[in-house]
Motif scaffolding. Sequence first.
Motif, PDB file in Angstrom:
ATOM      1  N   ALA A  13      -6.887   2.950 -10.383  1.00 32.97           N
ATOM      2  CA  ALA A  13      -5.715   3.086  -9.608  1.00 32.97           C
ATOM      3  C   ALA A  13      -5.091   4.100 -10.207  1.00 32.97           C
ATOM      4  O   ALA A  13      -4.388   5.398  -9.593  1.00 32.97           O
ATOM      5  N   ASP A  22       2.799   5.065  -9.015  1.00 37.53           N
ATOM      6  CA  ASP A  22       2.054   5.010  -7.568  1.00 37.53           C
ATOM      7  C   ASP A  22       0.995   4.127  -7.788  1.00 37.53           C
ATOM      8  O   ASP A  22       0.397   3.507  -6.602  1.00 37.53           O
ATOM      9  N   SER A  26      -0.003   1.119  -5.088  1.00 39.23           N
ATOM     10  CA  SER A  26      -1.203   0.811  -4.267  1.00 39.23           C
ATOM     11  C   SER A  26      -1.872  -0.444  -4.770  1.00 39.23           C
ATOM     12  O   SER A  26      -2.553  -1.112  -3.839  1.00 39.23           O
ATOM     13  N   SER A 127      -1.023   1.386   0.358  1.00 40.76           N
ATOM     14  CA  SER A 127      -1.864   2.162  -0.494  1.00 40.76           C
ATOM     15  C   SER A 127      -2.538   3.248   0.554  1.00 40.76           C
ATOM     16  O   SER A 127      -2.603   2.962   1.853  1.00 40.76           O
ATOM     17  N   ARG A 192       2.425   9.116   1.076  1.00 38.08           N
ATOM     18  CA  ARG A 192       1.282   8.341   0.658  1.00 38.08           C
ATOM     19  C   ARG A 192       0.632   7.851   1.742  1.00 38.08           C
ATOM     20  O   ARG A 192      -0.823   7.941   1.733  1.00 38.08           O
TER      21      ARG A 192
END
Length: 294
Positions: A13, A22, A26, A127, A192
């Motif tokens: 990730a 971030d 996610s 995500s 995102r």
Amino acid sequence: MNLELRHLRALVAVDDARTFTDAAISLGTSQASVSRSVATLERTLGVRVFQRTTRSVTPTAAGQRIIEHARRVLDEARLLEEAARDHAGELRVGYAWSALGSRTITVQRRWEEANPGVQLIWVQSNSATAGLAGGSVDLAVVRRGLNDPRFTETLIGTELRYAAVATTDPLARKRFLRMADFAGRTVAVDSRTGTTVEDLWEPEARPSSLRPIQGVDDWLTLISTGKAMGMSSEATATQYQRPGVAYKPVRDAPPIPVFLASWKDDPSVLLAAFASLVRQVFTENRGTGSGGND
């Protein structure tokens, strides 16, 4: 050596997101948890996987090789989990903001009628892959291309774009809006998972600024308090009714393509059956204004 899958998921990730913040979003966890997992992995392996600065996170040469191995291990673990879910009789469908709007109920009902032994479960994941990359879902509803060679995307239909404005805003009194109504305004966007980008507007009609947000609750709060406008799909307008927020169709905005994304190496007949069903429902309800991401 005591490595766990959660350590490998955190590692991958971070490599995908290139920030710990971030990566945590996610994975649906905290930044501290991701940092601990990566630190544990580095300590266990005895090598530094990432070079960290105040501005970037990049893998070391050794880290790049480790990340490649981690991806292969997670892919195998995902196949094991999918085999277990198939045996358990369930199909898990991920989405970032909204599922299929008002079409969701129709799809759920028809799926249960046609597949009584397979439970359809909707899973929200903030995500870019709507939980697909992490292995928590079998396929995902996405509204922009993933640009990832691991996945395949099938177009199932399109949705209208809706503006979201505060009910106290004069624009809330209009029956519909146009792209020019956003000129000089602040627009809240989720970079995102969202579909609203500056290039949607002609130069003379562009908003004065795009304000980044993290998730639909943040988006709705900014709009309801009059600090920003928003633009999203039919599905968001259907699924997220909020006091203080009015949704208006944007008549001259381009439609939003809706895709079903899945792993390229997944041969499951359930995925094909689900895609066929959803495409049929979209065809039947084309242009009705039902059924998102900003």
